[in-house]
Design a protein around this motif. Structure first.
Motif, short mmCIF file in Angstrom:
data_model
loop_
_atom_site.label_atom_id
_atom_site.label_comp_id
_atom_site.label_asym_id
_atom_site.label_seq_id
_atom_site.Cartn_x
_atom_site.Cartn_y
_atom_site.Cartn_z
N PRO A 116 0.80 -1.22 0.00
CA PRO A 116 0.00 0.00 0.00
C PRO A 116 0.84 1.28 0.00
N THR A 117 1.96 1.29 0.72
CA THR A 117 2.80 2.50 0.74
C THR A 117 3.42 2.74 -0.62
N ASP A 118 3.88 1.66 -1.25
CA ASP A 118 4.48 1.77 -2.57
C ASP A 118 3.45 2.28 -3.58
N THR A 119 2.24 1.74 -3.49
CA THR A 119 1.19 2.17 -4.42
C THR A 119 0.90 3.65 -4.25
N MET A 120 0.80 4.08 -2.98
CA MET A 120 0.54 5.50 -2.73
C MET A 120 1.63 6.35 -3.37
N ALA A 121 2.90 5.95 -3.14
CA ALA A 121 4.02 6.74 -3.67
C ALA A 121 3.93 6.85 -5.19
N ARG A 122 3.63 5.73 -5.85
CA ARG A 122 3.59 5.73 -7.31
C ARG A 122 2.43 6.59 -7.84
#
Lengths: 491, 331
Positions: free
Chosen positions: B51-57
């Motif tokens: 989820p954190t990676d998705t938010m960043a992208r």
């Protein structure tokens, strides 16, 4: 169901999906062969490229990559004693011995054939049993996981070739290493003298060091040694009669691999080790295992590829990841706006059925790619040792670095390389240590979890049937080889 | 031989890809007046796909046209965020190296990373989203409402098992403890390696309650396997309109006390006007239709805070976290 499956095939046979399938297999093949790049790292690397694809295409690419990477791991295990993936560690036991005898091509052929059969049988199992098997996965609570870990560790007695004592020593050292990291219940640091160790000693760099880098040191010892004579390969590389002889192993490995793969967290590594052990246990020539028995390769490779399909059962039916790779695939699906879970089969049937179709169509393609590569790969052993050593240490560093894009795992890899070399010099087997590194954390966390859940009642373990069966199996697995050895020495 | 050649090309190609992925460009500092003049690096402390990676992208995708520069995502997992912090510290202080922040960072600065890093080493750019904490039970259980659960736990202290992500003192554990403290109840915390694992355990009835997030339980709620009793949020969630907030359920806790947030931070000495520029660019990015759609799909709550608000928020979370770590016997 068949209607859905047909539409799945229809999806996969669209030309751009086929290209995606082929690309996934080729990329996976190389990622698997590269020590340090596991299937899960490979999937994580490819995910950003799938953002702009439609969900079916993304899944086909990822699934084919996953499957081929699990096969590719066996290549370097056989050629260089450097398992490309942790699950290929058991492939190295007999595979590398065959290579040393100048039969690398034969070993590679066996590994691809066994992988393909494993992938095929398990894919068919998956199509028919995904839903019921997924509820079996839910039965696994803390005590079951603890018992499973104990069962895995009990393989030590058959995996330590000569001396059980040295095998035990190796395993206990591995368990000691596992205590490094944050305490799983209280979160307090244990033996953490560097920030990189908070999550424990990074497993993969340690594995690369133990197997591959220590092999480099061995190569350096015998730089002058001439490489083996070039092997004459006929047909596909191994006689058909050889496969006929071990049909039982070829059949058993996928089933074992599939069932173990279904259990979340057990994964491909345990699958291949258990399958290897099982092949050895029923064999009439136990002593030839670990000395270049083709059945050892078939048992390991057949099971680790089957575990890939196994991991898909809880993922597709319940949205539960069965392995690290499956967890990343869930992430990829979520990014696509598809939520894996119990509603997947009704809301997005095209996803599971195109995965099924991709698995089935991918198998023959993977086999062709693998078989056509045998002759090329077999030439690797002809490279002079001095050059090979430099090349392998290069891949070791690269593989360790890519673990978290930093230097820390590289240092870990080098330390474990030296450590592994010392162990092998003193005839201490490194496999039991790998076993401990894979299972130690699972054993500890689940034991403590079980004690928390039961309120400190230690008899809790004996009230649960699966746990009890696994614990009894462990005792048998541990003691049987000891008893046999004892009898032999008396006879 | 032909096959041979083809294969060697492939091998070389694979190597090139891996090399180019491994070697990241280092940046040199430039003037701040016309910031940004080159690509910006955003270091994520988890692996790709989470989820954190998705938010960043998603955030980077929307912020790129606003800033007029590329934002490159780099994943540096490991060390409970420490690997990422080290990479951030090794980067520049002119706003070209950014990173993601979650409650793990706050927890780390208060406990295991104390003495190495503290909030004073960093500057807080923007809070982006809140991933609300929820309390879920198995659909077969007798608890229909939050009140049922609280009443039962009051009568049977220490009997029920709560599964959740992380050891004692983790974000989820503190969220549970804040709830239990306010409700005056007591249950046994059982830690899992991820929220998904905890929810799996709840599905298999190995725990009685799971402390989770909406996105992870949604499918199981829709398919009638799980029931959500309450959500730690200031108002009901759009995606779960029937689920009361903790406050509505009679337990006095709000997101001011504790929340699972995700945001962007950077090094301490980044000039104030660069921080403002970034903060307002991210704020605009969060307002785009695409980003709002993603937030809705992922069942996240908007949590936009600018540089000043976010800094204050972090300081307050540091205090709450420290109090709880002391209470729980970690510090």
């Amino acid at each position: 169901m068949f209607e859905n499956l047909l539409s799945g095939f229809d999806q996969v046979f669209q030309i751009y999906h086929l290209i995606g399938l082929l690309a996934g297999i080729l990329i996976g093949y190389f990622i698997g062969a590269m020590p340090g790049l596991t299937p899960s790292i490979g999937i994580a690397l490819i995910i950003p490229f799938t953002f702009t694809m439609e969900p079916v295409m993304a899944m086909i690419l990822i699934v084919s990559l996953y499957m081929a990477a699990e096969y590719g791991g066996g290549i370097t295990a056989i050629l260089l004693n450097a398992p490309g993936t942790p699950a290929a560690a058991a492939t190295a036991f007999d595979g590398f011995e065959l290579t040393k005898r100048g039969e690398a091509g034969k070993a590679l052929t066996i590994s691809i054939v066994a992988s393909a059969i494993g992938a095929l049988i398990s894919s068919i199992l998956l199509i028919f049993t995904a839903v019921p098997m997924a509820s079996f996965a839910l039965e696994f609570g803390p005590t079951e996981y603890f018992a499973l870990a104990i069962f895995g560790l009990s393989l030590v007695s058959s995996l330590s070739q000569e001396s059980l004592l040295k095998g035990m020593l190796s395993m206990l050292l591995g368990l000691l290493i596992i205590t490094i990291g944050l305490d799983p219940v209280m979160g307090t640091p244990r033996f953490v003298f560097s920030n990189g160790l908070f999550e424990g000693v990074p497993f993969l760099p340690a594995l690369i060091g133990l197997f591959a880098l220590s092999e480099v040191f061995y190569m350096l010892e015998n730089v002058k040694e001439k490489p083996p004579k070039e092997e004459k390969l006929k047909g596909i590389g191994a006689p058909l009669s050889l496969f006929k002889k071990m049909w039982l192993t070829l059949l058993r490995a996928p089933i074992l691999g599939y069932v173990i793969g279904v259990i979340p967290g057990a994964g491909t590594t345990i699958a291949s080790l258990v399958s290897y052990n099982e092949a050895k246990r029923v064999s009439k020539q136990k002593e030839t295992f670990g000395k270049g028995n083709p059945e050892g390769i078939a048992a390991s490779e057949g099971a680790n590829n089957a575990a890939v399909s196994g991991a898909f059962a809880p993922l597709l039916a319940l949205g539960i990841p069965g392995s690290a790779s499956a967890a990343i695939i869930i992430g990829a699906l979520t990014i696509q706006g598809v939520q894996p879970g119990p509603l997947l089969f009704t809301e997005n049937p095209e996803i599971p059925y195109s995965i099924f179709a991709a698995l089935l169509v991918g198998v023959p393609i993977m086999a062709i790619v693998g078989l056509s590569g045998v002759r090329l790969w077999a030439k690797v052993v002809l490279i002079p040792r001095s050059i090979l050593a430099v090349f392998v240490s290069g891949i070791c560093v690269l593989g360790a670095y890519s673990y978290s894009n930093s230097m820390f795992p590289v240092w870990v890899m080098i330390i474990f390389g030296i450590f592994g070399y010392l162990l092998r010099k003193t005839n201490v087997p490194t496999t039991p240590m790998v076993l401990a590194l894979v299972l130690g954390a699972m054993m500890e966390t689940n034991f403590r979890r079980a004690i928390t859940v039961s309120g400190g009642d230690y008899t809790f373990f004996f009230h649960r049937p699966i746990t009890l069966v696994l614990l009894i199996l462990s005792i048998g697995t541990l003691l049987l080889p000891i008893i046999q050895r004892f009898r032999k020495s008396r006879a | 031989m032909k096959i041979c050649k083809r294969f060697s090309v492939l091998i070389i190609f694979t190597f090139l890809i891996i090399f180019s992925a491994a070697c990241s460009s280092t940046s040199s500092s430039q003037g701040e007046a016309d910031y940004p003049t080159k690509e910006i690096k955003l270091i994520v402390h988890t692996s790709a796909g989470g989820p954190t990676d998705t938010m960043a992208r998603k955030l980077a995708e929307q912020a790129e046209p606003i800033l007029g520069q590329k934002i490159v995502i780099e994943n540096k997992p490991g060390g409970s965020g420490a690997t990422q912090m080290a990479a951030l510290k090794a980067g520049d202080s002119d706003g070209y190296t950014l990173a993601t922040i979650t409650p793990s960072h706050v927890g780390g600065w208060n406990s295991n990373l104390k003495g190495q890093y503290s909030p004073d080493d960093f500057a807080f750019v923007s809070r982006v989203q809140l991933d609300p904490y929820i309390i879920a039970v198995n659909a077969e259980s007798e608890f229909e409402t939050l009140e049922d659960l609280v009443t039962y736990m009051k009568d049977h202290p220490g009997e029920l098992k709560v599964g959740g992500y992380g050891s004692v003192g983790s974000g989820h554990n503190i969220a549970w403890n804040i709830f239990a403290d306010a409700a005056g109840v007591d249950a046994v915390w059982t830690n899992y390696e991820s929220t998904t694992d905890a929810v799996t355990a709840l599905l298999g009835n190995h725990v009685d309650i799971a402390n989770s997030n909406p996105e992870i339980v949604k499918q199981y709620v829709d398919s009638g396997k799980l029931r959500v009793l309450g959500v730690l949020s200031d108002k009901r969630l759009e995606s779960m309109p029937d689920v009361p907030t903790y406050e509505e359920g009679g337990v006095d806790v709000s997101t001011k006390d504790w929340a699972q947030f995700r945001g962007i931070y950077t090094n301490a000495d980044v000039p104030e006007d660069v921080l403002d520029k970034l903060s307002s660019a991210f704020s605009k990015a969060m307002e785009t239709q695409e980003f709002k759609q993603y937030m809705q799909d992922a069942m996240m709550e908007p949590g936009d805070m600018d540089h000043d608000e976010f800094t204050e928020f972090i300081n307050q979370q540091m205090k709450v976290n420290d109090e709880w770590l002391t209470k729980l016997g970690i510090n």
